[in-house]
Design an enzyme around this catalytic site. Structure first.
Site, PDB file in Angstrom:
ATOM      1  N   GLU A 149      -1.143   9.945  -4.846  1.00  0.00           N
ATOM      2  CA  GLU A 149      -2.329  10.729  -4.488  1.00  0.00           C
ATOM      3  C   GLU A 149      -2.674  11.739  -5.579  1.00  0.00           C
ATOM      4  OE1 GLU A 149      -2.102  10.436   0.355  1.00  0.00           O
ATOM      5  OE2 GLU A 149      -1.084  12.099  -0.635  1.00  0.00           O
ATOM      6  N   LYS A 206       0.856  -1.178   0.000  1.00  0.00           N
ATOM      7  CA  LYS A 206       0.000   0.000   0.000  1.00  0.00           C
ATOM      8  C   LYS A 206       0.892   1.226   0.000  1.00  0.00           C
ATOM      9  CE  LYS A 206      -1.014   2.486   2.867  1.00  0.00           C
ATOM     10  NZ  LYS A 206      -0.470   3.859   3.183  1.00  0.00           N
ATOM     11  N   THR A 243       9.184   0.967   0.618  1.00  0.00           N
ATOM     12  CA  THR A 243       7.873   1.514   0.318  1.00  0.00           C
ATOM     13  C   THR A 243       7.188   1.967   1.589  1.00  0.00           C
ATOM     14  OG1 THR A 243       5.727   0.964  -0.595  1.00  0.00           O
ATOM     15  CG2 THR A 243       6.904  -0.798   0.458  1.00  0.00           C
TER      16      THR A 243
END
Length: 407
Positions: free
Chosen positions: A276, A179, A190
């Site tokens: 995003e 994620k 990450t």
């Protein structure tokens, strides 16, 4: 190597589950568990941000010890970062709850959190969530998918990949989930990534492979230039494929290494493309560099340039911004020898040669830059080394999402 459907439950012996524990979110799952029916060897990489979340410190101790983990429990919504001794206490309580619910060694329980920094975890909900997760564990592909959805924060979709290879006459599977959508500029890997495999491999070799692969995959992505407090990649191997244990860097190791690299690279690219507010995955390939490190530095400089990211969002072939970002990267090259080419599913177009613009069609360039994946190839004509970095465009929605994040 064969690409198959699935994620963390694709390999033999792994189960997963997801529940709505109401950690912060309402009306969605926000806790996940991955469980191996036998103990695993583990490897991991973690954020180099000196502000480290409690789960990062906890997992480092587990991975760097001789513990053999069987379970990873993850919550989304609250990061358990900047929470002091209380935050470390939550990790201990989480491990105890997992040990009790699953009859595993608490010394090998791995924990991860993602979400808002500075908030304290509602540990009673975490423990209740663990009990619920233990009852829901399932080995199905669907269970793995539910887990991948439960760990999301501002992600727009789950991120999973799985492959099989043949080693020692046995089918070996590697599957993963991750994620990450914002606060992504990894200095190790990450936001959160979990990879499972049924291969039998020595712990030291697994760690060496993971550390090397991360440098060319997760460490080559960026969304916004912010390195998270919670960056964690955990890799588990339970040996249930039945192959003879890999203890040296032979052909079996190389085959596994390439498959593991593929899984990590695909997860990394999914994260970069789901930045995003993003509308496009932005890939930069630097070719014919003198050294690998110089190629990496230049490609990352371009994908992190706010001006270049904005140009990609506007489908504007503003190559001057790319050349400028290459120039301040710190790497040495001759700008009067650089060729730049744009590529996408809509076609390929060279826009500068030897540092000077060619007579290209702006309309055609815009068409190429309007695809959901855009690639820039920078040929610096200095050597034989290559590197690729992945990012995304910079949109109005990035500001909106992060202006409202805590609410």
């Amino acid at each position: 190597m064969k690409i198959i459907k699935g994620g963390v439950t694709a390999a033999k012996g792994y189960f997963a589950a997801a529940v709505a524990a109401k950690i912060k979110y309402e009306g969605r799952t926000d806790m996940a568990m991955v469980y191996s029916e036998v103990p695993c060897v583990s490897a991991g990489t973690f954020t180099r941000n000196i502000v480290k979340a409690a789960p990062v410190k906890w997992d480092r101790d587990v991975v760097y010890s001789q513990a053999k983990p069987q379970v990873v429990v993850v919550n989304s919504g609250i990061a358990n970062a900047c929470t002091g001794e209380e935050g470390m206490g939550y990790c201990k309580e989480t491990a105890k709850a997992c040990a009790k619910a699953l009859n595993v060694d608490k010394a090998g329980v791995l924990v991860a959190s993602t979400g808002v920094i500075g908030m304290q975890l509602p540990i009673d909900r975490i423990c209740n969530g663990i009990d619920a997760l233990a009852k829901e564990l399932d080995r199905s592909i669907e269970a793995g998918n539910k887990a991948a959805k439960a760990i999301m924060t501002t992600d727009t979709h789950e991120k999973e990949v799985a492959v099989t290879i043949e080693i020692d006459g046995k089918e070996v599977t590697i599957g993963g989930m991750s994620k990450g959508s914002g606060m992504i500029h990894p200095d190790m890997c990450t936001m959160l990534g979990f990879v499972t495999s049924d291969i039998a491999i020595a712990k030291e070799l697994l760690q060496e492979a993971v550390s090397e692969i991360v440098d060319d995959t997760f460490n080559m992505i960026s969304v916004d230039g912010d390195t998270s407090t919670n960056d964690t990649l955990l890799v588990l191997a339970n040996g249930m494929a039945g192959n003879v244990e890999i203890t040296k860097k032979n052909e079996d190791y190389k085959k596994f290494y390439e498959a593991l690299r593929y899984v990590n690279e695909e997860l990394a690219k999914m994260m970069a493309g789901d930045g995003e507010g993003a509308t496009a995955l932005f890939e930069v390939k630097v070719i014919h560099a003198k050294t690998k490190d110089e190629a990496k530095v230049i490609s990352k400089s371009v994908i992190t340039s706010s001006l270049t990211k904005a140009a990609i969002f506007g489908h504007d072939a503003n190559w001057g911004r790319i050349l400028c970002a290459m120039g301040y990267s710190g790497a040495q090259f001759d700008p009067e020898k650089v060729d730049l080419t744009f590529e996408s599913a809509a076609g390929s177009m060279q826009i500068i040669e030897n540092g000077v613009a060619l007579d290209y069609s702006e309309e055609e360039a815009t068409k190429i830059l309007s695809e959901p994946k855009v690639t820039v190839i920078a040929d610096i004509k200095q050597g034989e080394e290559t590197a690729t970095a992945w990012g995304c465009d910079l949109t109005y929605d990035y500001v909106k999402i992060n202006a409202d994040y805590r609410s």
